[in-house]
Scaffold this active site. Structure first.
Site, mmCIF file in Angstrom:
data_model
loop_
_atom_site.group_PDB
_atom_site.id
_atom_site.type_symbol
_atom_site.label_atom_id
_atom_site.label_comp_id
_atom_site.label_asym_id
_atom_site.label_seq_id
_atom_site.Cartn_x
_atom_site.Cartn_y
_atom_site.Cartn_z
ATOM 1 C CG ASP A 304 -2.205 0.774 1.029
ATOM 2 O OD1 ASP A 304 -2.427 1.274 -0.082
ATOM 3 O OD2 ASP A 304 -2.991 0.893 1.995
ATOM 4 C CE LYS A 353 -6.339 2.604 0.811
ATOM 5 N NZ LYS A 353 -5.221 2.393 -0.076
ATOM 6 C CE LYS A 394 -6.841 9.770 0.710
ATOM 7 N NZ LYS A 394 -6.406 8.402 0.556
ATOM 8 C CE LYS A 466 -2.337 3.297 3.188
ATOM 9 N NZ LYS A 466 -2.542 4.419 2.317
HETATM 10 P P1 NAD Z 1 -8.594 3.192 -9.663
HETATM 11 O O1 NAD Z 1 -9.821 2.476 -9.227
HETATM 12 O O2 NAD Z 1 -8.743 4.459 -10.423
HETATM 13 O O3 NAD Z 1 -7.688 2.229 -10.545
HETATM 14 C C1 NAD Z 1 -7.612 0.860 -10.362
HETATM 15 C C2 NAD Z 1 -7.673 0.177 -11.724
HETATM 16 O O4 NAD Z 1 -7.496 -1.211 -11.506
HETATM 17 C C3 NAD Z 1 -9.001 0.344 -12.414
HETATM 18 O O5 NAD Z 1 -8.816 0.870 -13.716
HETATM 19 C C4 NAD Z 1 -9.585 -1.072 -12.468
HETATM 20 O O6 NAD Z 1 -10.334 -1.296 -13.637
HETATM 21 C C5 NAD Z 1 -8.333 -1.907 -12.424
HETATM 22 N N1 NAD Z 1 -8.447 -3.278 -11.896
HETATM 23 C C6 NAD Z 1 -9.191 -3.751 -10.873
HETATM 24 N N2 NAD Z 1 -8.946 -5.053 -10.678
HETATM 25 C C7 NAD Z 1 -7.994 -5.408 -11.573
HETATM 26 C C8 NAD Z 1 -7.304 -6.600 -11.828
HETATM 27 N N3 NAD Z 1 -7.545 -7.709 -11.143
HETATM 28 N N4 NAD Z 1 -6.359 -6.605 -12.789
HETATM 29 C C9 NAD Z 1 -6.096 -5.482 -13.519
HETATM 30 N N5 NAD Z 1 -6.742 -4.321 -13.320
HETATM 31 C C10 NAD Z 1 -7.669 -4.280 -12.349
HETATM 32 O O7 NAD Z 1 -7.738 3.406 -8.335
HETATM 33 P P2 NAD Z 1 -6.454 4.334 -8.097
HETATM 34 O O8 NAD Z 1 -6.900 5.611 -7.502
HETATM 35 O O9 NAD Z 1 -5.623 4.345 -9.326
HETATM 36 O O10 NAD Z 1 -5.738 3.512 -6.941
HETATM 37 C C11 NAD Z 1 -5.176 2.256 -7.254
HETATM 38 C C12 NAD Z 1 -4.842 1.480 -6.003
HETATM 39 O O11 NAD Z 1 -3.814 2.171 -5.306
HETATM 40 C C13 NAD Z 1 -6.010 1.297 -5.030
HETATM 41 O O12 NAD Z 1 -6.017 -0.004 -4.529
HETATM 42 C C14 NAD Z 1 -5.674 2.244 -3.937
HETATM 43 O O13 NAD Z 1 -6.204 1.838 -2.694
HETATM 44 C C15 NAD Z 1 -4.166 2.199 -3.942
HETATM 45 N N6 NAD Z 1 -3.604 3.383 -3.296
HETATM 46 C C16 NAD Z 1 -3.789 4.611 -3.852
HETATM 47 C C17 NAD Z 1 -3.275 5.725 -3.209
HETATM 48 C C18 NAD Z 1 -3.438 7.087 -3.812
HETATM 49 O O14 NAD Z 1 -3.934 7.215 -4.907
HETATM 50 N N7 NAD Z 1 -3.008 8.153 -3.150
HETATM 51 C C19 NAD Z 1 -2.579 5.578 -2.004
HETATM 52 C C20 NAD Z 1 -2.410 4.308 -1.471
HETATM 53 C C21 NAD Z 1 -2.916 3.213 -2.147
#
Ligand code: NAD
Length: 510
Positions: A304, A353, A394, A466
């Site tokens: 994460d 999370k 956010k 994280k």
């Molecule tokens: P998002 O939902 O915009 O993007 C995720 C993408 O993954 C989507 O396009 C979805 O279609 C695709 N997906 C889902 N399952 C899949 C699979 N099995 N194989 C391939 N693709 C798949 O989310 P995001 O804002 O880009 O965040 C991505 C991840 O990063 C999340 O899990 C989030 O919790 C984690 N994260 C983000 C942040 C941040 O943006 N600041 C911080 C910590 C963790």
């Protein structure tokens, strides 16, 4: 800051060849033992030889979830910087940069000059690191949109920049991915149309074939696979399934339903000799995955991204506890309106999370027995709500209450608003750049030993994560500046430079 061509270390403990930098390094620490009620502290040192490869080669990145907010924003940022694009906004013309990336936009104190002034260099100047412009990008997504369409859907990149990137990004299309509705929220079903069918083992083989295809097609020396797809629920770790490499292989072939898509990606990446990084909270890196990475000599890192609220928490709580103040209640609210927020609005995915966000103060609390009794912890609550209107912007609201002198209380409230993906993307870059670098670093204790790489669980990346995964039995460090010092000092060790102590005795001792 000085703009340097090359950084050359002048020391009897360093040797440069065309291919390697060799460092003779004395690692020093203090062994503490108990003698009755007394603590006995005994300094020790161990000699290490450290070798850093100087040839970077051609590096590819494969993002799982390429079409998401992070994936599309990462791609846009790499291209915008590579082409040195500028774009118009209501605030005037703006240029590309890599703000938020420690490798590209932060400095390391190298030493002092003849006049006693500090000299800083960019982190990427300390050792040879892959340049972001040179990264080749590919990936998978369950959503079929091309990267230009994904960028529009994400609503993160300014409109004029989107227009400049549209042509190049519309030619980028995510490869079909593994979708298991049992692992991500039901609300994701409508975008899941770009899929690899078949059993888990067949899916694993397809991911391996994709990695191979990408590597061959682009003539790559190294590929790093990074999960930035939706947060999955935790898999239910079962003995006989997840606990060893052999059992995991059997379970994969038997199509065991508790093997998550992310674990299949991890196994395929490791078996293709690729480092695998987990940017989401779920427990992808089960014992069997770690064992396989150890056997194959490749890195895994997770879990994460530590981008916003948690990063600040791992600074604030460290500051409070090390100031002798006692945080007793930490309450964190978030609301966000992007697809990540939508997925996290389902209880099982939120739970993943909640777990990674919850343990981030443990090491700081446990470091101070004056403030906290054995086992005592502050109350710590994390709430996340999905509010579509705010999109990727956010909001994080935190309240820290601490006990101060004579049981007085001090409450600090922090309100943080930020484009989520613009914080996460530089972390993705740093994870890739540092993982690639550490893959070129090896160690031995004496000249007759074989060189060996760092432990397969790449814990020096903890600064960016994280809930840092660490090698079994080793302590977890969450405090941000300790994590940062770890990176800086490992880089220095590779150059036979002593760790940064910040003592500056030059200015204190007459
Ligand atoms: P998002 O939902 O915009 O993007 C995720 C993408 O993954 C989507 O396009 C979805 O279609 C695709 N997906 C889902 N399952 C899949 C699979 N099995 N194989 C391939 N693709 C798949 O989310 P995001 O804002 O880009 O965040 C991505 C991840 O990063 C999340 O899990 C989030 O919790 C984690 N994260 C983000 C942040 C941040 O943006 N600041 C911080 C910590 C963790």
């Amino acid at each position: 800051m000085d703009t340097l061509g090359n950084l050359i270390v002048s020391s009897p403990n360093i040797k440069y060849t065309d291919d390697f930098i060799y460092s003779d390094y004395e690692y020093k620490d203090t062994l503490v033992t108990r003698n009755g009620n007394d603590l006995v502290a005994k300094p020790y040192q161990s000699s290490l030889q450290i070798r850093t490869g100087r040839r970077i080669g051609k590096v590819g990145v494969m993002l799982v979830g390429w079409g998401g907010n992070n994936g599309s924003t990462f791609t846009a940022a790499v291209l915008a910087n590579r082409h040195q694009l500028s774009w118009n906004t209501r605030n005037g013309k703006l240029d590309s940069n890599w703000f938020g990336s420690i490798t590209q936009a932060s400095t390391v104190r190298l030493g002092l000059d003849e006049k006693g002034n500090d000299v800083f260099v960019g982190m990427s100047q300390v050792l040879p690191m892959v340049h972001p412009d040179d990264l080749v990008i590919d990936g998978w997504d369950i959503s079929p949109l091309n990267l230009a369409e994904s960028m529009v859907r994400a609503k993160v990149i300014e409109y004029d920049l989107q227009m400049k990137l549209k042509k190049e990004m519309s030619a980028m299309k995510p490869r079909p991915a593994i979708y298991d509705p049992d692992f991500i929220a039901a609300n994701q079903a409508d975008r899941a149309t770009n899929l690899i069918r078949g059993t888990r083992y067949e899916q694993y083989l397809q991911i391996r074939a994709d990695i191979k295809d990408f590597r061959d097609e682009n003539d790559l020396d190294k590929v790093i696979v990074l999960w930035t797809a939706n947060t999955e629920r935790f898999c239910e770790v079962k003995p006989g399934v997840h606990d060893s490499d052999v059992n995991l292989e059997k379970a994969l072939r038997a199509n065991d339903p508790e093997i998550s898509p992310s674990t299949i990606f991890a196994l395929a990446a490791i078996d293709e000799g690729c480092c695998y990084i987990n940017g989401s909270p779920q427990n992808t890196l089960v014992a069997g995955v770690v064992e396989r990475a150890e056997k194959r000599g490749v890195f895994v890192a997770g879990d994460d991204f530590k981008s916003g609220q948690t990063k600040l928490k791992s600074v604030l709580v460290d500051f409070l506890v090390s100031a002798g103040l006692k945080p007793v209640s930490i309450v964190s609210y978030n609301h966000l309106g992007n697809n990540d927020g939508k997925n996290l609005s389902a209880p099982k995915q939120f739970r993943s999370k909640e777990i990674t966000k919850s343990n981030v103060v443990d090491d700081m609390v446990e470091s101070n027995r004056i403030l906290y009794a054995q086992g005592e912890k502050p109350d710590h609550v994390v709430v996340i709500k999905y509010v579509p209107y705010v999109g990727d912007s956010k909001r994080a609201m935190d309240e820290y209450t601490s006990e101060i002198l004579l049981h007085g209380t001090n409450t600090i409230v922090v309100h943080n608003t930020c484009e989520d993906s613009l914080l996460a993307v530089p972390l993705i870059l740093d994870l890739v750049v540092l993982a690639e670098l550490f893959a070129r670093v090896s160690f031995r204790r004496q000249a007759t030993d074989e060189w060996s790489g760092m432990h397969a669980v790449l814990s020096p990346l903890a600064y960016l994560l994280k809930a840092p995964l660490v090698p079994p039995g080793t302590p977890v460090v969450n405090a941000l500046f300790k994590q940062r010092a770890c990176i800086d000092n490992i880089l220095r060790a590779c150059l036979a430079l002593p760790p940064a102590t910040h003592m500056q005795l030059e200015h204190k001792v007459p």
